[in-house]
Structure formats: structure tokens, C-alpha cells
Design a protein around this motif. Structure first.
Motif, PDB file in Angstrom:
ATOM      1  N   GLY A  90      40.591  27.818  13.887  1.00  0.00           N
ATOM      2  CA  GLY A  90      40.351  28.784  14.968  1.00  0.00           C
ATOM      3  C   GLY A  90      39.091  28.717  15.598  1.00  0.00           C
ATOM      4  N   ALA A  91      37.923  28.290  14.790  1.00  0.00           N
ATOM      5  CA  ALA A  91      36.777  28.555  15.358  1.00  0.00           C
ATOM      6  C   ALA A  91      36.414  27.194  16.526  1.00  0.00           C
ATOM      7  CB  ALA A  91      35.362  28.242  14.269  1.00  0.00           C
ATOM      8  N   GLY A  92      36.973  25.834  16.101  1.00  0.00           N
ATOM      9  CA  GLY A  92      37.011  24.946  17.000  1.00  0.00           C
ATOM     10  C   GLY A  92      37.549  25.205  18.343  1.00  0.00           C
ATOM     11  N   ALA A  93      38.913  26.050  18.336  1.00  0.00           N
ATOM     12  CA  ALA A  93      39.581  26.275  19.690  1.00  0.00           C
ATOM     13  C   ALA A  93      38.871  27.336  20.330  1.00  0.00           C
ATOM     14  CB  ALA A  93      40.894  26.974  19.258  1.00  0.00           C
ATOM     15  N   ALA A  94      38.263  28.271  19.664  1.00  0.00           N
ATOM     16  CA  ALA A  94      37.479  29.336  20.304  1.00  0.00           C
ATOM     17  C   ALA A  94      36.300  28.623  21.170  1.00  0.00           C
ATOM     18  CB  ALA A  94      36.844  30.329  19.348  1.00  0.00           C
ATOM     19  N   ALA A  95      35.497  27.782  20.322  1.00  0.00           N
ATOM     20  CA  ALA A  95      34.291  27.011  20.796  1.00  0.00           C
ATOM     21  C   ALA A  95      34.962  25.982  22.127  1.00  0.00           C
ATOM     22  CB  ALA A  95      33.554  26.249  19.838  1.00  0.00           C
ATOM     23  N   GLY A  96      36.003  25.204  22.021  1.00  0.00           N
ATOM     24  CA  GLY A  96      36.497  24.323  22.838  1.00  0.00           C
ATOM     25  C   GLY A  96      36.829  25.204  24.239  1.00  0.00           C
ATOM     26  N   LEU A  97      37.454  26.446  24.186  1.00  0.00           N
ATOM     27  CA  LEU A  97      37.845  27.192  25.165  1.00  0.00           C
ATOM     28  C   LEU A  97      36.730  27.851  25.776  1.00  0.00           C
ATOM     29  CD1 LEU A  97      40.892  28.869  23.559  1.00  0.00           C
ATOM     30  CD2 LEU A  97      41.002  27.319  25.456  1.00  0.00           C
ATOM     31  N   ARG A  98      35.545  28.362  25.158  1.00  0.00           N
ATOM     32  CA  ARG A  98      34.572  28.751  25.642  1.00  0.00           C
ATOM     33  C   ARG A  98      33.806  27.599  26.455  1.00  0.00           C
ATOM     34  NH1 ARG A  98      33.633  33.116  21.159  1.00  0.00           N
ATOM     35  NH2 ARG A  98      34.519  34.633  21.855  1.00  0.00           N
ATOM     36  N   LEU A  99      33.744  26.507  26.019  1.00  0.00           N
ATOM     37  CA  LEU A  99      33.162  25.364  26.656  1.00  0.00           C
ATOM     38  C   LEU A  99      33.770  25.083  27.762  1.00  0.00           C
ATOM     39  CD1 LEU A  99      30.904  23.165  26.314  1.00  0.00           C
ATOM     40  CD2 LEU A  99      32.490  21.765  25.223  1.00  0.00           C
TER      41      LEU A  99
END
Length: 103
Positions: A90-99
């Protein structure tokens, strides 16, 4: 009343509610129906809290990276991943989407 009085009142009420739980007879707690209802209510409350935190921003809906993080965590749960892997997905997906600029 100021905010601190409301906070103190809510703490007292929450503690009193916890103390009232000790007055529930043990025979009621051993009832399978009561256990099933309590378990279902817990799951429902946790699910609703998760959804509200994922798509709400104040008084409006916000479809941003949190929704993608929730979806990634759900997929990890479907694959029966350990809790830490679910959180990291979840954290990786959020970081990737925000990137990528989404939310």
C-alpha cells in the motif's frame, strides 16, 4: 465548552463504557450468536473506517493515491500476503502514484 472539556468528557465516557463491559454476564458472552454479531460488527466498523479514510478529504470525496494504495493492499490480501507486505504494498503504491502526479 472548549475543546479540552469535550476531549476530557469523551475520555471519561469511553472509560465508563469500558467499565460497563465488565457488567455483562459471562453466559451472554459465551453465546455463539453474540460472538458472531460482535465479530461482524468489528469487521464492518474497521472496513467503514478504512474506506472513509481512503476516499474522504474533509467534507468531500478525494480520489487520489490513497485509493490506489487501498487497492494494492487489497490485492496483497487476496494473495494472503503477511501484514507487513500488505502495508508495504500500500505504501509503495501510494508513493508511486504520487510520484506519477496522481494525488
Amino acid at each position: 465548552m472548549t475543546l479540552w472539556w469535550w476531549l476530557l468528557l469523551s475520555c471519561v465516557l469511553a472509560y465508563a463504557w469500558k467499565l460497563v463491559g465488565y457488567l455483562v454476564p459471562a453466559s451472554l458472552l459465551r453465546n455463539p450468536r453474540t460472538s458472531r454479531v460482535a465479530g461482524t460488527m468489528t469487521i464492518g466498523l474497521l472496513a467503514s473506517l478504512t474506506v472513509v479514510n481512503a476516499v474522504a478529504s474533509g467534507q468531500s470525496l478525494a480520489l487520489d493515491a490513497r485509493l490506489g494504495a487501498l487497492a494494492a493492499a487489497a490485492v496483497a490480501l487476496l494473495f494472503r500476503a503477511p501484514f507487513l507486505v500488505v502495508v508495504l504494498a500500500g505504501a509503495g503504491a501510494a508513493a508511486g502514484l504520487r510520484l506519477l502526479g496522481w494525488g
